[in-house]
Design a protein around this motif. Sequence first.
Motif, PDB file in Angstrom:
ATOM      1  N   MET A   1       6.781  -5.506  22.959  1.00 44.24           N
ATOM      2  CA  MET A   1       6.185  -6.084  24.162  1.00 44.24           C
ATOM      3  C   MET A   1       4.820  -6.684  23.818  1.00 44.24           C
ATOM      4  N   LEU A   2       4.520  -7.812  24.435  1.00 41.33           N
ATOM      5  CA  LEU A   2       3.246  -8.494  24.251  1.00 41.33           C
ATOM      6  C   LEU A   2       2.370  -8.258  25.479  1.00 41.33           C
ATOM      7  N   VAL A   3       1.119  -7.894  25.232  1.00 47.32           N
ATOM      8  CA  VAL A   3       0.154  -7.647  26.303  1.00 47.32           C
ATOM      9  C   VAL A   3      -0.910  -8.746  26.243  1.00 47.32           C
ATOM     10  N   LYS A   4      -1.097  -9.437  27.356  1.00 50.29           N
ATOM     11  CA  LYS A   4      -2.131 -10.476  27.446  1.00 50.29           C
ATOM     12  C   LYS A   4      -3.239  -9.976  28.362  1.00 50.29           C
ATOM     13  N   TRP A   5      -4.460 -10.052  27.889  1.00 46.63           N
ATOM     14  CA  TRP A   5      -5.617  -9.598  28.659  1.00 46.63           C
ATOM     15  C   TRP A   5      -6.576 -10.773  28.821  1.00 46.63           C
ATOM     16  N   ILE A   6      -6.876 -11.114  30.048  1.00 44.94           N
ATOM     17  CA  ILE A   6      -7.815 -12.192  30.367  1.00 44.94           C
ATOM     18  C   ILE A   6      -9.010 -11.590  31.090  1.00 44.94           C
ATOM     19  N   ARG A   7     -10.185 -11.990  30.665  1.00 47.91           N
ATOM     20  CA  ARG A   7     -11.422 -11.552  31.329  1.00 47.91           C
ATOM     21  C   ARG A   7     -12.284 -12.783  31.547  1.00 47.91           C
ATOM     22  N   CYS A   8     -12.832 -12.930  32.749  1.00 46.94           N
ATOM     23  CA  CYS A   8     -13.690 -14.084  33.021  1.00 46.94           C
ATOM     24  C   CYS A   8     -14.699 -13.750  34.117  1.00 46.94           C
ATOM     25  N   THR A   9     -15.748 -14.545  34.160  1.00 44.84           N
ATOM     26  CA  THR A   9     -16.757 -14.431  35.212  1.00 44.84           C
ATOM     27  C   THR A   9     -16.442 -15.482  36.270  1.00 44.84           C
ATOM     28  N   GLY A  38      -7.587  -7.550  38.804  1.00 42.00           N
ATOM     29  CA  GLY A  38      -8.531  -7.228  39.870  1.00 42.00           C
ATOM     30  C   GLY A  38      -9.955  -7.425  39.391  1.00 42.00           C
ATOM     31  N   TRP A  39     -10.855  -6.774  40.118  1.00 44.93           N
ATOM     32  CA  TRP A  39     -12.289  -6.982  39.896  1.00 44.93           C
ATOM     33  C   TRP A  39     -12.916  -5.782  39.200  1.00 44.93           C
ATOM     34  N   SER A  40     -13.833  -6.072  38.293  1.00 44.38           N
ATOM     35  CA  SER A  40     -14.600  -5.025  37.634  1.00 44.38           C
ATOM     36  C   SER A  40     -15.396  -4.249  38.673  1.00 44.38           C
ATOM     37  N   ARG A  41     -15.375  -2.932  38.554  1.00 44.43           N
ATOM     38  CA  ARG A  41     -16.167  -2.121  39.484  1.00 44.43           C
ATOM     39  C   ARG A  41     -17.647  -2.128  39.114  1.00 44.43           C
ATOM     40  N   GLY A  42     -17.949  -2.412  37.841  1.00 41.11           N
ATOM     41  CA  GLY A  42     -19.340  -2.427  37.412  1.00 41.11           C
ATOM     42  C   GLY A  42     -20.003  -3.794  37.504  1.00 41.11           C
ATOM     43  N   GLN A  43     -19.175  -4.858  37.407  1.00 39.36           N
ATOM     44  CA  GLN A  43     -19.688  -6.231  37.471  1.00 39.36           C
ATOM     45  C   GLN A  43     -18.806  -6.994  38.459  1.00 39.36           C
ATOM     46  N   PRO A  44     -19.190  -7.035  39.722  1.00 35.94           N
ATOM     47  CA  PRO A  44     -18.303  -7.537  40.778  1.00 35.94           C
ATOM     48  C   PRO A  44     -17.838  -8.978  40.629  1.00 35.94           C
ATOM     49  N   ASP A  45     -18.515  -9.777  39.799  1.00 36.95           N
ATOM     50  CA  ASP A  45     -18.075 -11.169  39.613  1.00 36.95           C
ATOM     51  C   ASP A  45     -17.149 -11.327  38.412  1.00 36.95           C
ATOM     52  N   VAL A  46     -16.804 -10.230  37.751  1.00 38.83           N
ATOM     53  CA  VAL A  46     -15.915 -10.278  36.583  1.00 38.83           C
ATOM     54  C   VAL A  46     -14.493  -9.905  37.002  1.00 38.83           C
ATOM     55  N   ALA A  47     -13.546 -10.787  36.653  1.00 42.33           N
ATOM     56  CA  ALA A  47     -12.132 -10.548  36.955  1.00 42.33           C
ATOM     57  C   ALA A  47     -11.377 -10.250  35.667  1.00 42.33           C
ATOM     58  N   HIS A  48     -10.389  -9.374  35.782  1.00 41.74           N
ATOM     59  CA  HIS A  48      -9.485  -9.065  34.670  1.00 41.74           C
ATOM     60  C   HIS A  48      -8.060  -9.340  35.135  1.00 41.74           C
ATOM     61  N   VAL A  49      -7.249  -9.915  34.245  1.00 41.84           N
ATOM     62  CA  VAL A  49      -5.831 -10.117  34.512  1.00 41.84           C
ATOM     63  C   VAL A  49      -5.047  -9.571  33.323  1.00 41.84           C
ATOM     64  N   PHE A  50      -3.992  -8.817  33.604  1.00 40.73           N
ATOM     65  CA  PHE A  50      -3.145  -8.230  32.568  1.00 40.73           C
ATOM     66  C   PHE A  50      -1.714  -8.740  32.768  1.00 40.73           C
ATOM     67  N   ALA A  51      -1.153  -9.337  31.716  1.00 41.28           N
ATOM     68  CA  ALA A  51       0.213  -9.851  31.795  1.00 41.28           C
ATOM     69  C   ALA A  51       1.036  -9.265  30.657  1.00 41.28           C
ATOM     70  N   PHE A  52       2.320  -9.068  30.919  1.00 40.02           N
ATOM     71  CA  PHE A  52       3.208  -8.419  29.954  1.00 40.02           C
ATOM     72  C   PHE A  52       4.456  -9.264  29.761  1.00 40.02           C
ATOM     73  N   TRP A  53       4.805  -9.475  28.485  1.00 42.37           N
ATOM     74  CA  TRP A  53       5.975 -10.264  28.110  1.00 42.37           C
ATOM     75  C   TRP A  53       6.850  -9.450  27.180  1.00 42.37           C
ATOM     76  N   GLU A  54       8.137  -9.744  27.209  1.00 36.37           N
ATOM     77  CA  GLU A  54       9.099  -9.022  26.365  1.00 36.37           C
ATOM     78  C   GLU A  54       8.695  -9.104  24.895  1.00 36.37           C
ATOM     79  N   ASN A  55       8.301 -10.282  24.455  1.00 34.52           N
ATOM     80  CA  ASN A  55       7.827 -10.466  23.086  1.00 34.52           C
ATOM     81  C   ASN A  55       7.115 -11.822  22.982  1.00 34.52           C
TER      82      ASN A  55
END
Length: 201
Positions: A1-9, A38-55
């Motif tokens: 499985m592939l895990v994609k992590w996106i973080r942005c302000t 969702g949103w960072s609890r420590g930095q409210p303007d920071v968003a995280h997105v997590f996506a999962f792919w079979e491969n």
Amino acid sequence: MLVKWIRCTVVDRRGFEREQRKWAGLLDEPGFRGQSGGWSRGQPDVAHVFAFWENRVFYDSFMARGPDRPAAAQSGMYKDMKVGLFDYRFDVKTGFEPDFADADVVRVAHSRVYEDRVEHFALMQRRVWNPAMAGSPGMLRGVFAEAPGHEFLVLSMWQSSAERGKYRPEGVARLAARAETDRDIESLAGDVVQLEPSWTV
């Protein structure tokens, strides 16, 4: 499985959230397993997105067909985007599935590990950290994943931020000493993410 992590302000929160809901079209993509964020609890303007792919094959095929329609619509709504792709190594707890329905919070830990300590680091995750996390109230499931360059991502899902608070104590320092974490890790960054149910695909 592939895990994609996106973080942005995010600079346009309302617009970003509106466009984030349009990623529902991913459900029709071969090999797509799930996405949320969702949103960072420590930095409210920071968003995280997590996506999962079979491969990676399915993911690369999706990217080659021009997936940027929702992403293009979000252009200008964020800055400082960082994207990481990690290959699944093993579960944290058992039976990991990218199902966010029962989770309120995701804890993300991103480590860069010294090259000669990689296998020790993974072993300590299995033997020390996993049992401790699995035994913590409110901890649902998680995943341990690796990227080239001795980078590791640990995502853990929790039922509520209150429950996650029980996994902080002196116990963490004790576990870190037992796992020789300071000898393994070159750098460590983490965050606690309050999930937005409307972002879940």
